[in-house]
Design an enzyme around this catalytic site. Structure first.
Site, mmCIF file in Angstrom:
data_model
loop_
_atom_site.group_PDB
_atom_site.id
_atom_site.type_symbol
_atom_site.label_atom_id
_atom_site.label_comp_id
_atom_site.label_asym_id
_atom_site.label_seq_id
_atom_site.Cartn_x
_atom_site.Cartn_y
_atom_site.Cartn_z
ATOM 1 N N GLU A 228 39.680 35.445 42.468
ATOM 2 C CA GLU A 228 38.790 34.474 41.814
ATOM 3 C C GLU A 228 37.657 35.277 41.205
ATOM 4 O O GLU A 228 36.747 35.704 41.914
ATOM 5 C CB GLU A 228 38.228 33.487 42.853
ATOM 6 C CG GLU A 228 39.264 32.645 43.556
ATOM 7 C CD GLU A 228 39.830 31.553 42.672
ATOM 8 O OE1 GLU A 228 39.349 31.366 41.536
ATOM 9 O OE2 GLU A 228 40.778 30.890 43.110
ATOM 10 N N CYS A 262 30.115 31.237 38.915
ATOM 11 C CA CYS A 262 31.249 31.619 38.063
ATOM 12 C C CYS A 262 31.589 30.495 37.095
ATOM 13 O O CYS A 262 31.998 30.750 35.970
ATOM 14 C CB CYS A 262 32.450 31.968 38.919
ATOM 15 S SG CYS A 262 32.861 30.696 40.108
#
Ligand code: NAP
Length: 454
Positions: A228, A262
Site C-alpha cells: 500500500e 495517502c
C-alpha cells in the site's frame, strides 16, 4: 539501535526506547510460530470474543491513546480520537463478519462436490507508517488475526510508543502471547526477518522506496507481499458539480491529517467554466484554516510529522514557485521549533515541476483547469500513481464516464475518498498491489484451498 519520540509541535524529545536485540527478535519469531500452531485451530467465535475485547479496551482508553498519537506524530487530538474509534469499529466489523467472509465457497465442477476453503497462512510481518499509526496497523491486524494468522509489527521508527501500545493491546485483550507482537527494529533489519523461514508473508504501507525494497526481499524469499504505497489522488470538479460542497469537502480532503494521507486529494482538476469561482472560494477556505497546537480543539491543522517532512514539502513548493507556479495562499514555512506548514494552493503547474509527478505529503493543493471532460480524464490519469479519486458532478452520465475511465483503486462520487471496513482498499500503478479490508483484504493472507470430493 534506539527509537525516539519527538513531539512535532515543539521539536522536543519526549522519550527514547532501546530497540530489540537479535536474541529478542529471535524469541519473538519463535513465539509467533508457536502461537500460530494454536491460534489457527481456534474457532471464529473465540477469536471474535478476543477481538471485541480489544475494541472495548481501545474505546475505554481512547483519550490516552489519542494523546500518545498526537504527541508522537502531530495530528490533532480530535482526529486522533477519531482514529481510535475507527479502529474499534473495524475490529468489531471483522469480529462480526470474518466467519461469513471466509466461508467455504462452493464451485460447480465435474466432482461430486467441490469448494474453496480459506485457511490462514501463518506469521505475517507488517511494516507500517506513522501517518495513521493505529489505523494502518489495525486494518491489517483485525482481519489477519480473525482469519487465524498471527502478526508481527515493524512500525515506523518515530512512533515507538504507539507500536508498543498495539502489541500490548492484543495481549491484554486475551490473545495468547505471540499472536501479535511488536518488533522494535530498524528498516535495515526487515529483509532478514522476511527471509526467516517462520515468516510466510509481508505487508507494507509506506513509500515507494520502502515498498520496492520490501518487495525485493519478499521476491528473493518467494513470499507473498502486499504493498500500500503513495498516491497523488485527483479531485475532479466538473461544471455540473455542487460547487459549494465540492469546495468545502475538497479543503477537508486536502488538509485532513495536515495533508499527510495517502488518499488525500492532491491534484484538483476543475472544468474551465467553474475554475475561477472554485479557485477563489477554495483559496479563501484554505487560508482561513487554523494551524497550531494539535491539542487545542480550535486547531484545524497540527504540525507535520517531522523536520524532514517539513523540509521536503517546503522544497517541493519552492521548486514549483521557482519554475513559475502561482501561490494563491500559504507557501511560506514558519520559523519556530515545531514542524508546521500552512495550507497552500498552487496553480500554473507545469510538467517540469516536482509536484507534477511526486506525492506532496503536506497541506499543499495543486489546482489545474481542464477544458472539457476529456481533458479532465487525461489530467486525472497523468500521474505515476493510482490509489484513489474523488469526482464531483451531478450528471449521471459524467459520473459513469469518470468511474470507468479514471485509473485508480477506488473512485468516490460526490464524496471524499475514505477507507471503510466493508470496501476493498488499495491501489494500482506505483500505488502498490493487493487489497486491504473487506472480503478481498481478509483473503490476501489466506490459502485458497481447492477441495475436490469425488
Ligand atoms: P516510509 O518511509 O516508506 O516508511 C514506512 C515504513 O517502512 C516504516 O516502518 C519504515 O521504517 C519502513 N521502511 C522504510 N524504508 C524501508 C526499507 N528500505 N526496507 C524496509 N522497511 C523500510 O513511509 P512514511 O514516510 O512512514 O509514510 C508515508 C508514505 O506512506 C507516503 O508515501 C504515503 O502515501 C504512504 N501511505 C500509503 C498508504 C496506503 O494505504 N496506500 C497509507 C498510508 C501511507 P523506518 O521508519 O524505520 O524507516
Amino acid at each position: 539501535m534506539s527509537f525516539t519520540t519527538v513531539n512535532p509541535a515543539t521539536g522536543e524529545v519526549v522519550e527514547t526506547f532501546d530497540g530489540h536485540t537479535p536474541e529478542e527478535v529471535e524469541q519473538r519469531l519463535a513465539r509467533a510460530a508457536a502461537a500460530f500452531a494454536e491460534h489457527r485451530r481456534t474457532s471464529f467465535a473465540d477469536r471474535a470474543r478476543l477481538m471485541r475485547g480489544a475494541a472495548d479496551l481501545l474505546d475505554a482508553e481512547q483519550p490516552d491513546v489519542a494523546r500518545t498519537v498526537t504527541t508522537e506524530m502531530g495530528k490533532t487530538f480530535a482526529q486522533a480520537k477519531g482514529e481510535v474509534s475507527k479502529c474499534a469499529l473495524a475490529m468489531r466489523f471483522f469480529a462480526d463478519h470474518a466467519e461469513t467472509l471466509l466461508a467455504d465457497q462452493p464451485i460447480e465442477s465435474a466432482a461430486g462436490r467441490s469448494f474453496v476453503r480459506y485457511q490462514p497462512l501463518g506469521p505475517v510481518l507488517a511494516v507500517m507508517p506513522w501517518n495513521f499509526p493505529l489505523w494502518q496497523v489495525v486494518r491489517f491486524a483485525a482481519p489477519a488475526l480473525m482469519a487465524g494468522n498471527v502478526g508481527l509489527l515493524k512500525h515506523a521508527s518515530n512512533v515507538p510508543r504507539t507500536a508498543l501500545y498495539l502489541g500490548d493491546l492484543f495481549r491484554r485483550a486475551g490473545f495468547p502471547e505471540g499472536c501479535f507482537t511488536t518488533l522494535l527494529v530498524s528498516s535495515g533489519e526487515v529483509a532478514k526477518i522476511i527471509a526467516d523461514e517462520r515468516i510466510v508473508a509481508v505487508t507494507l504501507t509506506g513509500s515507494e522506496r520502502a515498498g520496492a525494497s520490501v518487495a525485493a526481499a519478499a521476491g528473493d524469499a518467494l513470499k507473498k507481499c502486499v504493498l500500500e504505497l503513495g498516491g497523488s489522488d485527483p479531485f475532479v470538479v466538473t461544471a455540473k458539480a455542487d460547487l459549494d460542497r465540492a469546495v468545502s469537502v475538497g479543503v477537508r480532503a486536502r488538509t485532513q491529517n495536515a495533508g499527510q494521507s495517502c488518499i488525500a486529494a492532491k491534484r484538483f482538476i476543475v472544468e474551465a467554466p467553474v475554475f475561477d469561482r472554485f479557485l477563489e472560494r477554495f483559496t479563501d477556505q484554505m487560508a482561513a484554516l487554523r494551524v497550531g497546537d494539535p491539542m487545542d480543539p480550535a486547531t484545524d491543522l497540527g504540525p507535520l510529522n517531522s523536520r524532514a517532512q517539513q523540509d521536503e514539502v517546503d522544497a517541493q513548493v519552492e521548486d514549483a514557485r521557482s519554475k513559475g507556479a502561482t501561490v494563491t495562499c500559504g507557501g511560506e514555512r514558519p520559523g519556530g521549533p515545531g514542524f508546521y506548514y500552512p495550507p497552500t494552493v498552487l496553480t500554473g503547474i507545469t510538467g517540469d515541476m516536482r509536484v507534477a509527478r511526486e506525492e506532496v505529503f503536506g497541506p499543499v493543493a495543486l489546482v489545474w483547469p481542464a477544458a472539457d471532460l476529456r481533458e479532465v480524464v487525461r489530467l486525472a490519469n497523468d500521474t505515476p500513481y493510482g490509489l484513489g479519486a474523488s469526482v464531483w458532478t451531478g450528471d449521471q452520465s459524467e459520473q459513469r464516464r469518470l468511474v470507468d475511465e479514471i485509473d485508480a483503486g477506488q473512485v468516490f462520487v460526490n464524496a471524499m475518498v475514505a477507507s471503510t471496513p466493508e470496501l476493498p482498499f488499495g491501489g494500482i500503478k506505483r500505488s502498490g498491489y493487493g487489497r486491504e479490508l473487506s472480503e478481498l483484504g481478509i483473503k490476501e493472507f489466506c490459502n485458497a484451498k481447492a477441495v475436490w470430493v469425488a
